[in-house]
Design a protein around this motif. Structure first.
Motif, PDB file in Angstrom:
ATOM      1  N   LEU A  56      -0.484  14.090  18.081  1.00 32.70           N
ATOM      2  CA  LEU A  56      -0.645  15.464  17.577  1.00 32.70           C
ATOM      3  C   LEU A  56      -2.358  15.576  17.072  1.00 32.70           C
ATOM      4  CD1 LEU A  56       2.379  16.273  15.691  1.00 32.70           C
ATOM      5  CD2 LEU A  56       1.473  17.253  17.531  1.00 32.70           C
ATOM      6  N   LEU A  57      -2.801  14.579  16.368  1.00 33.24           N
ATOM      7  CA  LEU A  57      -4.229  14.653  15.863  1.00 33.24           C
ATOM      8  C   LEU A  57      -5.092  14.691  16.938  1.00 33.24           C
ATOM      9  CD1 LEU A  57      -3.940  12.257  12.811  1.00 33.24           C
ATOM     10  CD2 LEU A  57      -4.511  14.689  12.548  1.00 33.24           C
ATOM     11  N   ARG A  58      -4.854  13.860  17.962  1.00 31.76           N
ATOM     12  CA  ARG A  58      -5.863  13.858  19.173  1.00 31.76           C
ATOM     13  C   ARG A  58      -5.814  14.979  19.932  1.00 31.76           C
ATOM     14  NH1 ARG A  58      -4.121   8.262  18.739  1.00 31.76           N
ATOM     15  NH2 ARG A  58      -2.084   8.546  19.555  1.00 31.76           N
ATOM     16  N   ALA A  59      -4.502  15.650  20.005  1.00 32.79           N
ATOM     17  CA  ALA A  59      -4.357  17.095  20.633  1.00 32.79           C
ATOM     18  C   ALA A  59      -5.267  18.072  20.058  1.00 32.79           C
ATOM     19  CB  ALA A  59      -3.072  17.463  20.926  1.00 32.79           C
ATOM     20  N   ASN A  73     -14.025  11.631  13.849  1.00 33.92           N
ATOM     21  CA  ASN A  73     -14.561  10.621  13.065  1.00 33.92           C
ATOM     22  C   ASN A  73     -13.612   9.519  12.333  1.00 33.92           C
ATOM     23  OD1 ASN A  73     -17.247  11.398  14.148  1.00 33.92           O
ATOM     24  ND2 ASN A  73     -17.466  12.820  12.277  1.00 33.92           N
ATOM     25  N   MET A  74     -12.539  10.213  11.869  1.00 32.02           N
ATOM     26  CA  MET A  74     -11.509   9.470  11.130  1.00 32.02           C
ATOM     27  C   MET A  74     -10.783   8.577  11.863  1.00 32.02           C
ATOM     28  SD  MET A  74     -11.704  10.757   7.867  1.00 32.02           S
ATOM     29  CE  MET A  74     -10.284  10.601   6.864  1.00 32.02           C
ATOM     30  N   ILE A  75     -10.350   9.118  12.959  1.00 32.74           N
ATOM     31  CA  ILE A  75      -9.641   8.142  14.050  1.00 32.74           C
ATOM     32  C   ILE A  75     -10.883   6.750  14.618  1.00 32.74           C
ATOM     33  CG2 ILE A  75      -8.663   8.016  16.156  1.00 32.74           C
ATOM     34  CD1 ILE A  75      -7.228  10.494  15.754  1.00 32.74           C
ATOM     35  N   LYS A  76     -11.913   7.322  14.748  1.00 34.66           N
ATOM     36  CA  LYS A  76     -12.956   6.270  15.264  1.00 34.66           C
ATOM     37  C   LYS A  76     -12.971   5.125  14.082  1.00 34.66           C
ATOM     38  CE  LYS A  76     -16.316   8.396  17.530  1.00 34.66           C
ATOM     39  NZ  LYS A  76     -17.816   8.858  17.490  1.00 34.66           N
ATOM     40  N   LYS A  79      -9.344   5.321   9.818  1.00 36.52           N
ATOM     41  CA  LYS A  79      -9.196   6.032   8.432  1.00 36.52           C
ATOM     42  C   LYS A  79      -8.141   7.078   8.635  1.00 36.52           C
ATOM     43  CE  LYS A  79     -13.612   5.409   6.365  1.00 36.52           C
ATOM     44  NZ  LYS A  79     -14.917   6.056   6.311  1.00 36.52           N
ATOM     45  N   ILE A  80      -7.231   7.485   7.446  1.00 31.04           N
ATOM     46  CA  ILE A  80      -6.255   8.360   7.692  1.00 31.04           C
ATOM     47  C   ILE A  80      -6.814   9.670   7.115  1.00 31.04           C
ATOM     48  CG2 ILE A  80      -3.974   8.979   6.275  1.00 31.04           C
ATOM     49  CD1 ILE A  80      -3.746   5.909   5.902  1.00 31.04           C
ATOM     50  N   VAL A  81      -6.213  10.473   8.130  1.00 34.28           N
ATOM     51  CA  VAL A  81      -6.587  12.087   8.054  1.00 34.28           C
ATOM     52  C   VAL A  81      -5.970  12.727   6.858  1.00 34.28           C
ATOM     53  CG1 VAL A  81      -6.499  14.280   9.541  1.00 34.28           C
ATOM     54  CG2 VAL A  81      -7.322  12.064  10.722  1.00 34.28           C
ATOM     55  N   PRO A  82      -6.736  13.572   6.183  1.00 40.97           N
ATOM     56  CA  PRO A  82      -5.983  14.093   4.933  1.00 40.97           C
ATOM     57  C   PRO A  82      -4.645  14.763   5.255  1.00 40.97           C
ATOM     58  CG  PRO A  82      -8.278  14.848   5.048  1.00 40.97           C
ATOM     59  CD  PRO A  82      -7.927  13.934   6.341  1.00 40.97           C
ATOM     60  N   VAL A  85      -3.771  18.331   6.737  1.00 39.02           N
ATOM     61  CA  VAL A  85      -3.942  18.604   8.244  1.00 39.02           C
ATOM     62  C   VAL A  85      -2.797  18.117   9.118  1.00 39.02           C
ATOM     63  CG1 VAL A  85      -5.716  18.030  10.185  1.00 39.02           C
ATOM     64  CG2 VAL A  85      -6.501  18.363   7.971  1.00 39.02           C
ATOM     65  N   THR A  86      -2.465  16.808   8.756  1.00 37.68           N
ATOM     66  CA  THR A  86      -1.534  16.094   9.530  1.00 37.68           C
ATOM     67  C   THR A  86       0.041  16.811   9.454  1.00 37.68           C
ATOM     68  OG1 THR A  86      -2.673  14.051   9.135  1.00 37.68           O
ATOM     69  CG2 THR A  86      -0.509  13.669  10.371  1.00 37.68           C
ATOM     70  N   ILE A  87       0.297  17.123   8.285  1.00 38.64           N
ATOM     71  CA  ILE A  87       1.372  17.949   8.076  1.00 38.64           C
ATOM     72  C   ILE A  87       1.738  19.221   8.583  1.00 38.64           C
ATOM     73  CG2 ILE A  87       2.916  18.658   5.974  1.00 38.64           C
ATOM     74  CD1 ILE A  87       1.841  16.217   4.450  1.00 38.64           C
ATOM     75  N   LYS A 188     -10.129  -2.270  11.475  1.00 38.88           N
ATOM     76  CA  LYS A 188      -9.976  -1.694  10.509  1.00 38.88           C
ATOM     77  C   LYS A 188      -8.485  -0.881  10.383  1.00 38.88           C
ATOM     78  CE  LYS A 188     -14.648  -0.245  10.661  1.00 38.88           C
ATOM     79  NZ  LYS A 188     -15.747   0.737  11.295  1.00 38.88           N
ATOM     80  N   ARG A 189      -8.194  -0.606  11.444  1.00 34.40           N
ATOM     81  CA  ARG A 189      -6.556  -0.051  11.261  1.00 34.40           C
ATOM     82  C   ARG A 189      -5.620  -0.892  10.670  1.00 34.40           C
ATOM     83  NH1 ARG A 189      -6.218   1.253  17.502  1.00 34.40           N
ATOM     84  NH2 ARG A 189      -4.006   2.122  17.147  1.00 34.40           N
ATOM     85  N   PHE A 190      -5.752  -2.442  11.020  1.00 35.86           N
ATOM     86  CA  PHE A 190      -4.803  -3.317  10.455  1.00 35.86           C
ATOM     87  C   PHE A 190      -4.968  -3.248   8.803  1.00 35.86           C
ATOM     88  CE2 PHE A 190      -4.660  -5.941  14.280  1.00 35.86           C
ATOM     89  CZ  PHE A 190      -3.683  -5.590  14.897  1.00 35.86           C
TER      90      PHE A 190
HETATM   91  N1  LIG Z   1      -0.355  10.011   9.758  1.00 34.85           N
HETATM   92  C1  LIG Z   1      -1.441   9.676  10.401  1.00 34.85           C
HETATM   93  C2  LIG Z   1      -1.214   9.123  11.750  1.00 34.85           C
HETATM   94  C3  LIG Z   1      -2.627   8.789  12.518  1.00 34.85           C
HETATM   95  N2  LIG Z   1      -3.726   9.011  11.864  1.00 34.85           N
HETATM   96  C4  LIG Z   1      -5.052   8.796  12.512  1.00 34.85           C
HETATM   97  O1  LIG Z   1      -4.869   8.705  13.985  1.00 34.85           O
HETATM   98  C5  LIG Z   1      -5.119   7.297  14.219  1.00 34.85           C
HETATM   99  C6  LIG Z   1      -4.166   6.723  15.619  1.00 34.85           C
HETATM  100  O2  LIG Z   1      -2.941   6.756  15.057  1.00 34.85           O
HETATM  101  P1  LIG Z   1      -1.663   6.047  16.117  1.00 34.85           P
HETATM  102  O3  LIG Z   1      -0.267   6.348  15.389  1.00 34.85           O
HETATM  103  O4  LIG Z   1      -1.464   6.964  17.365  1.00 34.85           O
HETATM  104  O5  LIG Z   1      -2.091   4.523  16.212  1.00 34.85           O
HETATM  105  C7  LIG Z   1      -5.047   6.547  13.076  1.00 34.85           C
HETATM  106  O6  LIG Z   1      -5.615   5.184  13.233  1.00 34.85           O
HETATM  107  C8  LIG Z   1      -5.381   7.516  11.962  1.00 34.85           C
HETATM  108  O7  LIG Z   1      -6.830   7.283  12.001  1.00 34.85           O
HETATM  109  C9  LIG Z   1      -3.563   9.608  10.629  1.00 34.85           C
HETATM  110  O8  LIG Z   1      -4.962   9.698  10.068  1.00 34.85           O
HETATM  111  N3  LIG Z   1      -2.612   9.621   9.842  1.00 34.85           N
END
Ligand SMILES: Nc1ccn([C@@H]2O[C@H](COP(=O)(O)O)[C@@H](O)[C@H]2O)c(=O)n1
Ligand SMILES: Nc1ncnc2c1ncn2[C@@H]1O[C@H](COP(=O)(O)OP(=O)(O)OP(=O)(O)O)[C@@H](O)[C@H]1O
Length: 299
Positions: A56-59, A73-76, A79-82, A85-87, A188-190
């Motif tokens: 959903l964030l990528r879309a 920028n956050m995904i790159k 980092k976790i998007v606020p 936005v995601t909700i 970073k994601r780990f």
């Molecule tokens: N609740 C979330 C989920 C994802 N993100 C951001 O998207 C990136 C990719 O997520 P995947 O689940 O597709 O791997 C993730 O690294 C975050 O940057 C987010 O912020 N919040």
């Protein structure tokens, strides 16, 4: 004045999520653990709608939204998007769907995601499906994900060839796949997963809501389970999802009588909670189609 998420809650079709009774299962696990892959199978077998927070964030980035650059920028950066936005995106997707059963994949990613989602939507997950995979295996899969795209998608393969033979490296940007599937962002994601996401899983575990699936066979080297093997375990969780409550009075009030309760109720119960709460225990049906006309018994 309402918040952005309140607005999203109302805007999809004039109704709100609290009016639409929904069942939500959170699907969590480290980056590359196979959440998306298993969600596809669950959708086919159990009729859920799959909502991936990451997708959903990528879309949202592709849609040219005002938040696009910030999200990118956050995904790159892994980092976790606020949360707001995601909700908002999740709420909109749930309201727009005609389904009432949702698999929410990759969310909640941190404590803020969890708390804001629960307070804004009033939704508690039915349970949390947790795919528990060793880090080395996840890293292998993420690094492999882009290679698979490059090897098997004919257009991408052609572009790759052109870029190397005609020395047009800029063409490579068309075949890169996910921008965050590179070793720097993966690390970073780990880190974010260990520091922020695992505590959320622990929180739900303390509430008895986590259904953990081990993705590797124990005590074996190179023993990752195949997609099919993992799905067998996932299927069992969804088949047994609705615990049945029985009021069973235990003659001698002994815990060790519980296996016999299960047997005497027709061998339909593979597992049970071994605690009695004022004589009540819950059993999980082995076969989902069995009907239960006996909900009281004296053993
Ligand atoms: N609740 C979330 C989920 C994802 N993100 C951001 O998207 C990136 C990719 O997520 P995947 O689940 O597709 O791997 C993730 O690294 C975050 O940057 C987010 O912020 N919040
Ligand atoms: N059991 C498995 N064995 C081997 N490879 C797998 C298995 N499950 C998934 N994969 C592969 O691993 C990669 C990552 O899987 P998937 O995209 O489902 O993970 P994910 O948890 O959704 O990832 P992300 O957190 O990045 O969104 C994919 O290339 C997928 O085909």
């Amino acid at each position: 004045m309402g918040t952005v998420v309140d607005t999203a809650n109302k805007e999809a079709n004039g109704s709100s999520l609290s009016e639409k009774k929904v069942t939500v299962v959170f699907v969590l696990g480290g980056p590359g653990s196979g959440k998306g892959t298993q969600c596809e199978n669950i959708v086919r077998h159990f009729g859920y709608t799959h909502l991936s927070a990451g997708d959903l964030l990528r879309a949202e980035i592709k849609s040219g939204s005002e938040n696009g650059t910030m999200i990118q920028n956050m995904i790159k950066d892994g980092k976790i998007v606020p949360s707001e936005v995601t909700i908002k995106l999740l709420q909109r997707a749930m309201l727009e769907s005609s389904n009432d059963k949702f698999l929410i994949d990759g969310f909640p990613r941190n404590e803020e995601n969890r708390a804001v989602f629960e307070s804004v939507t009033g939704i508690e997950p039915e349970f949390v499906l947790f795919l528990d995979c060793p880090k080395e295996e996840m890293e292998r899969r993420l690094l492999g994900r882009n290679q698979v795209r490059q090897m098997f998608f004919p257009i991408e393969k052609t572009i790759l060839l052109l870029s190397s033979q005609l020395h047009y490296p800029f063409l490579l940007c068309y075949v890169k796949g996910r921008e965050d599937d590179n070793i720097d962002t993966i690390r970073k994601r780990f880190k974010v997963y260990m520091e922020s996401s695992l505590p959320v899983i622990e929180y739900y575990n303390s509430k008895g809501k986590v259904r953990k699936i081990l993705l590797c066979f124990l005590l074996q080297i190179d023993a990752a389970k195949t997609v099919e093997e993992v799905f067998e375990a996932v299927k069992a969780v969804f088949t047994k999802m609705n615990p049945v409550e029985f009021n069973i009075e235990l003659k001698r009030g002994k815990k060790d009588m519980l296996p016999r309760c299960c047997t005497s109720l027709g061998n339909f119960f593979a597992a049970y909670y071994d605690t009695t709460i004022s004589g009540v225990f819950r059993a999980r049906p082995v076969r989902s189609h069995v009907s239960y006309d006996c909900d009281r018994g004296l053993i």
